[in-house]
Design a protein around this motif. Sequence first.
Motif, PDB file in Angstrom:
ATOM      1  N   ASP A  15       0.842  -1.201   0.000  1.00 30.01           N
ATOM      2  CA  ASP A  15       0.000   0.000   0.000  1.00 30.01           C
ATOM      3  C   ASP A  15       0.877   1.252   0.000  1.00 30.01           C
ATOM      4  N   ALA A  16       0.430   2.250  -0.736  1.00 30.56           N
ATOM      5  CA  ALA A  16       1.152   3.523  -0.813  1.00 30.56           C
ATOM      6  C   ALA A  16       0.310   4.612  -0.162  1.00 30.56           C
ATOM      7  N   ASP A  17       0.955   5.527   0.522  1.00 33.93           N
ATOM      8  CA  ASP A  17       0.252   6.694   1.060  1.00 33.93           C
ATOM      9  C   ASP A  17      -0.267   7.542  -0.081  1.00 33.93           C
ATOM     10  N   LEU A  18       0.499   7.577  -1.178  1.00 36.49           N
ATOM     11  CA  LEU A  18       0.148   8.382  -2.340  1.00 36.49           C
ATOM     12  C   LEU A  18       0.795   7.757  -3.567  1.00 36.49           C
ATOM     13  N   GLN A  19       0.062   7.740  -4.674  1.00 36.54           N
ATOM     14  CA  GLN A  19       0.636   7.336  -5.960  1.00 36.54           C
ATOM     15  C   GLN A  19       0.283   8.399  -6.981  1.00 36.54           C
ATOM     16  N   LEU A  20       1.303   8.888  -7.668  1.00 40.06           N
ATOM     17  CA  LEU A  20       1.156  10.000  -8.602  1.00 40.06           C
ATOM     18  C   LEU A  20       1.526   9.544 -10.007  1.00 40.06           C
ATOM     19  N   VAL A  21       0.787  10.027 -10.996  1.00 35.87           N
ATOM     20  CA  VAL A  21       1.127   9.829 -12.406  1.00 35.87           C
ATOM     21  C   VAL A  21       1.313  11.208 -13.015  1.00 35.87           C
ATOM     22  N   SER A  22       2.427  11.375 -13.722  1.00 38.77           N
ATOM     23  CA  SER A  22       2.726  12.654 -14.369  1.00 38.77           C
ATOM     24  C   SER A  22       2.793  12.446 -15.872  1.00 38.77           C
ATOM     25  N   VAL A  23       2.112  13.319 -16.606  1.00 34.94           N
ATOM     26  CA  VAL A  23       2.174  13.358 -18.063  1.00 34.94           C
ATOM     27  C   VAL A  23       2.671  14.756 -18.411  1.00 34.94           C
ATOM     28  N   ALA A  24       3.877  14.829 -18.999  1.00 30.97           N
ATOM     29  CA  ALA A  24       4.516  16.126 -19.245  1.00 30.97           C
ATOM     30  C   ALA A  24       4.730  16.359 -20.739  1.00 30.97           C
ATOM     31  N   PHE A  25       4.808  17.632 -21.084  1.00 30.60           N
ATOM     32  CA  PHE A  25       4.901  18.056 -22.476  1.00 30.60           C
ATOM     33  C   PHE A  25       6.134  18.958 -22.628  1.00 30.60           C
ATOM     34  N   PRO A  26       7.321  18.366 -22.821  1.00 31.52           N
ATOM     35  CA  PRO A  26       8.572  19.133 -22.764  1.00 31.52           C
ATOM     36  C   PRO A  26       8.757  20.173 -23.862  1.00 31.52           C
ATOM     37  N   GLN A  27       8.001  20.112 -24.946  1.00 32.75           N
ATOM     38  CA  GLN A  27       8.147  21.105 -26.009  1.00 32.75           C
ATOM     39  C   GLN A  27       7.108  22.211 -25.910  1.00 32.75           C
ATOM     40  N   SER A  28       6.129  22.040 -25.052  1.00 32.23           N
ATOM     41  CA  SER A  28       5.037  23.011 -24.958  1.00 32.23           C
ATOM     42  C   SER A  28       5.405  24.174 -24.049  1.00 32.23           C
ATOM     43  N   LYS A  29       4.830  25.319 -24.335  1.00 30.83           N
ATOM     44  CA  LYS A  29       5.045  26.512 -23.507  1.00 30.83           C
ATOM     45  C   LYS A  29       3.903  26.714 -22.522  1.00 30.83           C
ATOM     46  N   ASP A  30       2.764  26.051 -22.787  1.00 30.83           N
ATOM     47  CA  ASP A  30       1.600  26.156 -21.908  1.00 30.83           C
ATOM     48  C   ASP A  30       0.712  24.935 -22.151  1.00 30.83           C
ATOM     49  N   LEU A  31      -0.429  24.904 -21.489  1.00 36.42           N
ATOM     50  CA  LEU A  31      -1.347  23.769 -21.604  1.00 36.42           C
ATOM     51  C   LEU A  31      -2.490  24.036 -22.591  1.00 36.42           C
ATOM     52  N   ASP A  32      -2.356  25.084 -23.434  1.00 32.32           N
ATOM     53  CA  ASP A  32      -3.356  25.323 -24.472  1.00 32.32           C
ATOM     54  C   ASP A  32      -3.362  24.133 -25.427  1.00 32.32           C
ATOM     55  N   GLY A  33      -4.525  23.665 -25.793  1.00 31.12           N
ATOM     56  CA  GLY A  33      -4.628  22.515 -26.680  1.00 31.12           C
ATOM     57  C   GLY A  33      -4.477  21.184 -25.965  1.00 31.12           C
ATOM     58  N   ILE A  34      -4.384  21.214 -24.624  1.00 27.02           N
ATOM     59  CA  ILE A  34      -4.243  19.984 -23.824  1.00 27.02           C
ATOM     60  C   ILE A  34      -5.354  19.987 -22.792  1.00 27.02           C
ATOM     61  N   LYS A  35      -6.190  18.937 -22.808  1.00 25.06           N
ATOM     62  CA  LYS A  35      -7.262  18.893 -21.808  1.00 25.06           C
ATOM     63  C   LYS A  35      -7.510  17.468 -21.325  1.00 25.06           C
ATOM     64  N   ILE A  36      -7.918  17.388 -20.079  1.00 21.13           N
ATOM     65  CA  ILE A  36      -8.227  16.101 -19.457  1.00 21.13           C
ATOM     66  C   ILE A  36      -9.633  15.698 -19.890  1.00 21.13           C
ATOM     67  N   ILE A  37      -9.750  14.520 -20.484  1.00 19.04           N
ATOM     68  CA  ILE A  37     -11.043  14.008 -20.931  1.00 19.04           C
ATOM     69  C   ILE A  37     -11.729  13.236 -19.798  1.00 19.04           C
ATOM     70  N   SER A  38     -10.958  12.391 -19.119  1.00 19.69           N
ATOM     71  CA  SER A  38     -11.528  11.601 -18.019  1.00 19.69           C
ATOM     72  C   SER A  38     -10.424  11.136 -17.083  1.00 19.69           C
ATOM     73  N   TYR A  39     -10.812  10.826 -15.845  1.00 14.17           N
ATOM     74  CA  TYR A  39      -9.891  10.241 -14.862  1.00 14.17           C
ATOM     75  C   TYR A  39     -10.714   9.601 -13.763  1.00 14.17           C
ATOM     76  N   ASP A  40     -10.123   8.615 -13.084  1.00 16.31           N
ATOM     77  CA  ASP A  40     -10.776   8.026 -11.918  1.00 16.31           C
ATOM     78  C   ASP A  40      -9.838   7.969 -10.710  1.00 16.31           C
ATOM     79  N   PHE A  41      -8.826   8.839 -10.708  1.00 17.26           N
ATOM     80  CA  PHE A  41      -7.965   8.975  -9.537  1.00 17.26           C
ATOM     81  C   PHE A  41      -8.805   9.521  -8.382  1.00 17.26           C
ATOM     82  N   LEU A  42      -8.367   9.292  -7.160  1.00 15.91           N
ATOM     83  CA  LEU A  42      -9.142   9.711  -5.992  1.00 15.91           C
ATOM     84  C   LEU A  42      -9.136  11.224  -5.792  1.00 15.91           C
TER      85      LEU A  42
END
Length: 190
Positions: free
Chosen positions: A66-93
Amino acid sequence: MRRIYIMVACAMTAYFTMTTLVLPESYQNMHTSIPEPRIDVALSHSTVTLGQSFEISTVSYNDGDDADLQLVSVAFPQSKDLDGIKIISYDFLQSPHLIEIGKEIGSQYAGGAKTVKSQYPSIEAYSRPSKKGDTFTMTIQVTPKEIGTFHIYTKSVAMPHTSEFAHFPSHGIIDHQGEFVQQHTVEVIP
């Protein structure tokens, strides 16, 4: 009075025996939780035309304790901002966090948490707690703004971060947090 001194001497001897011989051994034999995060990543397309969107789907697993916390990171190293990037769905707590360039983010969890400034945008989704065998999903839609190879970094980190098993992947490219990441690419054509 002599009887009190003898009782105090016996108590002190018992105390020092326990703290130097018995207790350290019992602490060394305690099981330390070792969570083992893992993620599978799927891209809806390997090539898109400029203006077309694609989806990134992540499935995270906790294969260890068991983990106290589990994190998933999705990064965009060429992007300057999050324009054009959106979360469609998730079931994290917990709700995912959008990380912009320049934001303070965690790093070096095993040696005492430190922070660094984000050099590129990312999305961090997490579950607190993450039980052994738990799975969590997230789908992100991306519409690239430039022609060429579009890079995506993914990783998963679990707390307590007591061993190298608390980080996935265990090798690869090093990101701005000094951690290994998986690299995924999509070709953007005119």
